[in-house]
Write a protein that holds these residues in place. Structure first.
Motif, short mmCIF file in Angstrom:
data_model
loop_
_atom_site.label_atom_id
_atom_site.label_comp_id
_atom_site.label_asym_id
_atom_site.label_seq_id
_atom_site.Cartn_x
_atom_site.Cartn_y
_atom_site.Cartn_z
N THR A 118 -25.43 -3.97 -73.98
CA THR A 118 -25.23 -4.10 -72.54
C THR A 118 -24.49 -2.90 -71.98
O THR A 118 -24.88 -2.34 -70.94
CB THR A 118 -24.45 -5.39 -72.22
OG1 THR A 118 -25.16 -6.52 -72.73
CG2 THR A 118 -24.27 -5.56 -70.72
N ARG A 119 -23.42 -2.48 -72.65
CA ARG A 119 -22.67 -1.31 -72.19
C ARG A 119 -23.56 -0.07 -72.15
O ARG A 119 -23.54 0.71 -71.19
CB ARG A 119 -21.47 -1.07 -73.12
CG ARG A 119 -20.37 -2.11 -73.02
CD ARG A 119 -19.38 -1.91 -74.12
NE ARG A 119 -18.31 -2.89 -74.09
CZ ARG A 119 -17.71 -3.39 -75.17
NH1 ARG A 119 -18.12 -3.00 -76.38
NH2 ARG A 119 -16.74 -4.26 -75.06
N THR A 120 -24.33 0.11 -73.21
CA THR A 120 -25.21 1.29 -73.30
C THR A 120 -26.23 1.29 -72.18
O THR A 120 -26.50 2.32 -71.55
CB THR A 120 -25.92 1.32 -74.66
OG1 THR A 120 -24.95 1.39 -75.70
CG2 THR A 120 -26.85 2.54 -74.76
N SER A 121 -26.81 0.12 -71.90
CA SER A 121 -27.84 0.04 -70.86
C SER A 121 -27.25 0.30 -69.48
O SER A 121 -27.90 0.93 -68.63
CB SER A 121 -28.52 -1.34 -70.89
OG SER A 121 -27.64 -2.36 -70.45
N LEU A 122 -26.04 -0.15 -69.23
CA LEU A 122 -25.40 0.07 -67.93
C LEU A 122 -25.09 1.55 -67.72
O LEU A 122 -25.27 2.09 -66.62
CB LEU A 122 -24.13 -0.77 -67.83
CG LEU A 122 -24.34 -2.27 -67.63
CD1 LEU A 122 -23.04 -3.03 -67.88
CD2 LEU A 122 -24.87 -2.57 -66.24
N VAL A 123 -24.61 2.20 -68.77
CA VAL A 123 -24.33 3.64 -68.68
C VAL A 123 -25.61 4.41 -68.42
O VAL A 123 -25.67 5.29 -67.55
CB VAL A 123 -23.64 4.15 -69.96
CG1 VAL A 123 -23.54 5.67 -69.95
CG2 VAL A 123 -22.24 3.54 -70.09
#
Length: 268
Positions: A118-123
């Motif tokens: 999730t963090r990677t996709s948001l970045v």
């Protein structure tokens, strides 16, 4: 144990992700917590954002995940909410035991995986953390399509290949808007450019055939600062549509798209 029996008597592991652990911020939907569920046999997983983590909220999310599948047992930590939710659904609940990999490590690993994806996709999407209620379910869905040694989690669960298209969360796409949200004039094009928000999933973790997409114009007055709170950003409800495709330039993300003026003039 044969694969048929594994499917018939699935074992789930689940855990709550809560905002007090600072792993999650208040989402644009107002959700503060999330339930992460995983089928141990198929590795099918999903994240269900929620305003609270009480049993009355948790039970419908569990039921949505399993649909008509028969569940033999649920492993979780000592959460009273999860135990009560399983009792409501008449599912056998067993406590995972700290330090014993078979019962505890899977739940811990699934939480870490979902958070990392999730963090990677948001970045990558150029969206602030408060958009996690859309990002987390989307990345779980995409990851369920990843091919493993015995096929994808989706194929192992449904015994058939996924027939739709896969899109990265937050990428730019062309889509046909819902007539209930936008009625074009006779001079307007029929496709709009937008931001991919996810997939509409029916009970039993079946795809409805529809996608979620934000109209790019919806972001004109939205603060996209990385530390903005979901209490500040208004909830932008995406369109539900069956017609979605990438543009000729391939995958583009919000950080590369100019949105200083309305995009309605750029429809095709």
């Amino acid at each position: 144990v044969g694969s048929e029996m594994c499917i018939r008597d699935s074992i789930l592991t689940m855990d709550h992700l809560v905002s007090i652990d600072k792993e999650l911020t208040v989402g644009v939907t107002g959700d503060m917590d999330a339930l992460v569920v995983k089928d141990i046999y198929s590795s099918l997983k999903h994240c269900y954002p929620s305003a609270t983590k009480d049993a009355d909220t948790t039970a419908p999310n569990i039921r949505h995940f399993i649909g008509r599948r028969t569940i033999a047992m649920v492993y979780s930590d000592g959460s009273g909410e999860l135990k009560s939710a399983c009792e409501q659904l008449s599912i056998v609940h067993e406590l995972s035991q700290p330090g014993i990999p078979k019962t505890n490590a899977i739940a811990e690993r699934q939480n870490s995986d979902v958070l990392a994806m999730t963090r990677t996709s948001l970045v990558a999407a150029g969206l602030p953390a408060c958009f996690w209620p859309y990002a987390a379910p989307c990345v779980c869905f995409n990851d369920n399509m990843r091919e493993g040694e015995y096929g994808s989690a989706w194929t192992l669960t449904h015994k058939k290949e996924f027939k739709g298209k896969l899109f990265a969360f937050g990428c730019g796409v062309w889509f046909k808007p819902s007539p209930t949200k936008y009625t074009p004039t006779k001079w307007d094009g029929r496709a709009m450019f937008g931001i991919f928000a996810g997939y509409k999933i029916n009970p039993g973790y079946n795809w409805s055939g529809e996608y979620y997409v934000w109209d790019l114009d919806q972001f004109l007055e939205v603060c996209l600062s990385s530390d903005v709170s979901g209490k500040v950003v208004k909830n932008i409800k995406p369109h539900s549509t069956k017609a979605v495709t990438l543009g000729s330039r391939g995958v583009l993300f919000l950080s590369l798209i100019h949105i200083s003026e309305p995009t309605r003039l750029r429809r095709i």
